[in-house]
Motif scaffolding. Structure first.
Motif, short mmCIF file in Angstrom:
data_model
loop_
_atom_site.label_atom_id
_atom_site.label_comp_id
_atom_site.label_asym_id
_atom_site.label_seq_id
_atom_site.Cartn_x
_atom_site.Cartn_y
_atom_site.Cartn_z
N THR A 100 0.82 -1.22 0.00
CA THR A 100 0.00 0.00 0.00
C THR A 100 0.85 1.27 0.00
O THR A 100 0.44 2.29 0.55
N ARG A 101 2.01 1.23 -0.63
CA ARG A 101 2.88 2.40 -0.61
C ARG A 101 2.23 3.64 -1.24
O ARG A 101 2.41 4.76 -0.78
N GLN A 102 1.46 3.40 -2.28
CA GLN A 102 0.83 4.55 -2.95
C GLN A 102 -0.20 5.20 -2.04
O GLN A 102 -0.27 6.43 -1.93
N ALA A 103 -0.99 4.38 -1.35
CA ALA A 103 -1.97 4.93 -0.42
C ALA A 103 -1.29 5.65 0.73
O ALA A 103 -1.76 6.71 1.19
N GLN A 104 -0.18 5.11 1.20
CA GLN A 104 0.55 5.76 2.29
C GLN A 104 1.07 7.12 1.88
O GLN A 104 1.10 8.07 2.67
N ALA A 105 1.50 7.24 0.62
CA ALA A 105 2.06 8.50 0.14
C ALA A 105 1.02 9.61 0.15
O ALA A 105 1.35 10.78 0.28
N GLY A 106 -0.25 9.26 0.04
CA GLY A 106 -1.29 10.27 -0.01
C GLY A 106 -2.00 10.50 1.30
O GLY A 106 -2.91 11.34 1.38
N ASP A 107 -1.63 9.76 2.34
CA ASP A 107 -2.35 9.86 3.62
C ASP A 107 -1.37 9.63 4.76
O ASP A 107 -0.93 8.51 5.00
N ASP A 180 6.77 6.40 -3.53
CA ASP A 180 6.05 5.15 -3.79
C ASP A 180 6.81 3.97 -3.23
O ASP A 180 6.37 3.34 -2.29
N GLY A 181 7.96 3.66 -3.77
CA GLY A 181 8.93 2.77 -3.17
C GLY A 181 8.48 1.38 -2.90
O GLY A 181 8.79 0.80 -1.89
N GLY A 182 7.72 0.74 -3.76
CA GLY A 182 7.49 -0.68 -3.54
C GLY A 182 6.05 -1.10 -3.70
O GLY A 182 5.67 -2.15 -3.23
N GLN A 183 5.23 -0.29 -4.35
CA GLN A 183 3.85 -0.67 -4.50
C GLN A 183 3.69 -1.94 -5.33
O GLN A 183 2.69 -2.63 -5.21
N ASP A 184 4.67 -2.26 -6.15
CA ASP A 184 4.59 -3.46 -6.98
C ASP A 184 5.38 -4.60 -6.36
O ASP A 184 5.77 -5.53 -7.03
N GLN A 185 5.54 -4.54 -5.08
CA GLN A 185 6.43 -5.48 -4.41
C GLN A 185 5.87 -6.88 -4.31
O GLN A 185 6.57 -7.83 -3.99
N GLY A 186 4.60 -7.03 -4.54
CA GLY A 186 4.04 -8.37 -4.48
C GLY A 186 3.86 -8.87 -3.08
O GLY A 186 4.03 -10.03 -2.80
N GLY A 187 3.48 -8.01 -2.16
CA GLY A 187 3.19 -8.46 -0.81
C GLY A 187 4.39 -8.98 -0.10
O GLY A 187 4.33 -9.97 0.59
N GLY A 188 5.49 -8.32 -0.24
CA GLY A 188 6.67 -8.76 0.49
C GLY A 188 7.26 -10.02 -0.07
O GLY A 188 7.98 -10.72 0.61
N GLY A 189 6.92 -10.37 -1.28
CA GLY A 189 7.61 -11.50 -1.87
C GLY A 189 6.73 -12.52 -2.53
O GLY A 189 7.20 -13.49 -3.08
#
Length: 511
Positions: A100-107, A180-189
């Motif tokens: 949820t990096r993108q959501a975190q960036a906005g809130d 953003d830093g990891g929104q496509d991370q795939g849930g930590g792996g």
């Protein structure tokens, strides 16, 4: 009697702190520079305030299992299942953090409200059940177990922390998340993708600063692993070596029968097993006593196990989509050691006594990243360079040299118990002078040396690590080398155990 927290480990903590660096966020996921030990030691308000103004990198929760030193035997299995549930709740929260990096960036309040708040509620209910289990069995649960419910978000510039033991700590991420830093991370792996070279295949480590060229480490620049320097010498000087192979059978699972009996995937990472072949979360002592063994001397049915190493070169293993593997952020090709040396040594000041049947010992701490260094016990090196030991780095070995993991177990026993509620307090390390304190008795010390001649050396290019290797770990521990650990359950038959003791006490070298 929480005696594994003595400050004589401070040289190790100092070594880690001296090499610490800050967290950063890379384009393909979390980038962890190093374990900042002083954050664990400084749990003040300043740290908690700062945590609200920085991107949250991982989650730090109180390790409740280490705090439960008095649990009635009849309640331990039920409590262990609840403790395993606490671990799973952290993993789920970490996965949500990574997704949820993108959501975190906005809130700025997203992490607090959407991740840490719900996690606290789940932990509160689980902690309540732990207290009920203890009290129903005639024990006395610690007062206000609920104070361990709150977790902290560990921000970029302040890794570590005290796990919120004092109930403090927030961990909202503030305005630092525009990368953003990891929104496509795939849930930590869970996606198992290669990711960029600095975030590991799963995006949660290892990173370039987790590695060091062994030739850059000064010889004799650190103490030997706990216990190695204090055993042998003028007391019981013999040794006993048991040959149990290198896990040629590829016996692995993500259980841990010591800390999570009856819980499938209780470790959330894969272990290599040598010795006893009946080791699963559901094995009873009788199952283990009657199990087959890979040890040459069939009188040794003990079990020896440790987290696997994986090469992260873009290939995957058979557990790519399975619990303990890709589902828990452990990706890459598993490599077994090319040598596994299991040796028992004596005590520097006197004789040793026999270990009791089913004695369980855990050394090291799979949660050292967030727990701190009290129980950390790691030593990484390379063949031909074993006078150079590192604790918080993976070694980059020169051509022709293999990676070495060395572990020295606790060798003082309380004389009564084969286990304890937190799996720690029934055993201890020797003091600096080699003696056992607090009325404990010296037992043979297990020393494990694992060699990997099959790991290509990683490369650091433009600040990123290419084709790294790493330990399996709990996802939120980010595959840090400081989280290495080792486990042992004694099932030597009585005659062979007595032979070992006689051999060590008489100064012989036997096998």
């Amino acid at each position: 009697m929480g005696r594994n927290t003595r400050k004589r480990r401070m040289p190790l903590a100092t070594k880690v702190t001296a090499g610490a660096a800050a967290l950063a966020l890379g384009g393909g996921g979390l980038v962890w520079a190093n374990f900042y030990a002083s954050a664990h030691e400084d749990g003040g308000q300043h740290n908690r305030t700062k945590s609200r103004n920085a991107q949250v990198a991982t989650i730090n929760c109180p390790d409740v299992g280490q705090k439960l030193t008095k649990v009635p035997r009849s309640a331990r299995k039920g409590v262990a299942k609840e403790l395993a549930l606490l671990d799973r709740q952290i993993t789920d929260a970490y996965t949500r953090l990574a997704d949820t990096r993108q959501a975190q960036a906005g809130d700025a309040s997203y992490v607090d409200n959407a991740i840490l708040g719900p996690l606290k509620s789940k932990r509160t209910a689980t902690l309540d059940r732990i207290g009920i289990n203890i009290n129903r069995a005639g024990g006395k649960a610690p007062r206000d177990l609920g104070r361990f419910a709150r977790c902290q978000g560990v921000p970029v510039e302040q890794p570590g922390g005290d796990g919120g033991d004092d109930g403090g700590g927030g961990g909202g991420q503030g305005d630092g998340g525009q990368n953003d830093g990891g929104q496509d991370q795939g849930g930590g792996g869970q996606d198992g993708g290669q990711g960029n070279g600095n975030g590991g295949q799963a995006g949660n480590g290892p990173v370039a600063d987790d590695f060091i060229n062994i030739e850059d480490v000064q010889p004799n620049s650190r103490n030997l692993p706990n216990g190695l320097a204090a055993n042998g010498g003028g007391g019981s000087t013999g040794t006993f070596t048991t040959e149990c192979g290198t896990n040629e059978n590829a016996l692995r699972n993500s259980d841990n029968v010591i800390v999570a009996p009856g819980v499938s995937n209780g470790a959330q990472h894969q272990h290599d097993y040598v010795g006893n072949q009946a080791n699963t979360a559901f094995a009873s002592d009788e199952d283990l006593a009657n199990g087959e063994t890979t040890c040459q001397n069939q009188g040794d049915r003990s079990t020896y196990f440790w987290p696997v190493l994986r090469i992260q070169d873009g290939t995957q293993d058979i557990d790519q989509g399975q619990p303990g593997g890709g589902q828990d952020g452990n990706v890459g090709k598993i490599v077994a050691p090319t040598a596994a040396e299991l040796k028992f040594v004596g005590n520097r000041t006197g004789d040793v006594v026999a270990m009791p049947r089913a004695l369980r010992i855990i050394t090291g701490d799979a949660k050292s990243l967030t727990n701190g260094l009290n129980n950390a016990n790691t030593a990484w090196s390379c063949t031909g360079f074993e006078d150079r030991q590192v604790t918080d780095k993976y070694p980059i070995c020169p051509e022709g040299s293999g990676v070495v993991r060395t572990t020295a177990f606790q060798s003082c026993w309380d004389g009564q118990n084969a286990d304890s509620a937190n799996h720690r307090t029934h055993v201890d390390f020797v003091e600096a002078d080699g003696t056992c304190s607090n009325g404990f008795q010296a037992i043979p010390q297990l020393q494990v040396r694992l060699v990997y001649d099959n790991i290509p050396a990683p490369r650091i290019e433009n600040g990123q690590v290419v084709n790294p290797f790493a330990l399996d770990s709990f996802p939120e521990q980010l595959h840090k080398p400081i989280t290495d650990h080792n486990d042992f359950i004694n099932f030597f038959d009585e005659n062979l155990m007595n032979e070992m003791v006689d051999c060590i006490n008489s100064g012989q070298d036997c096998q």
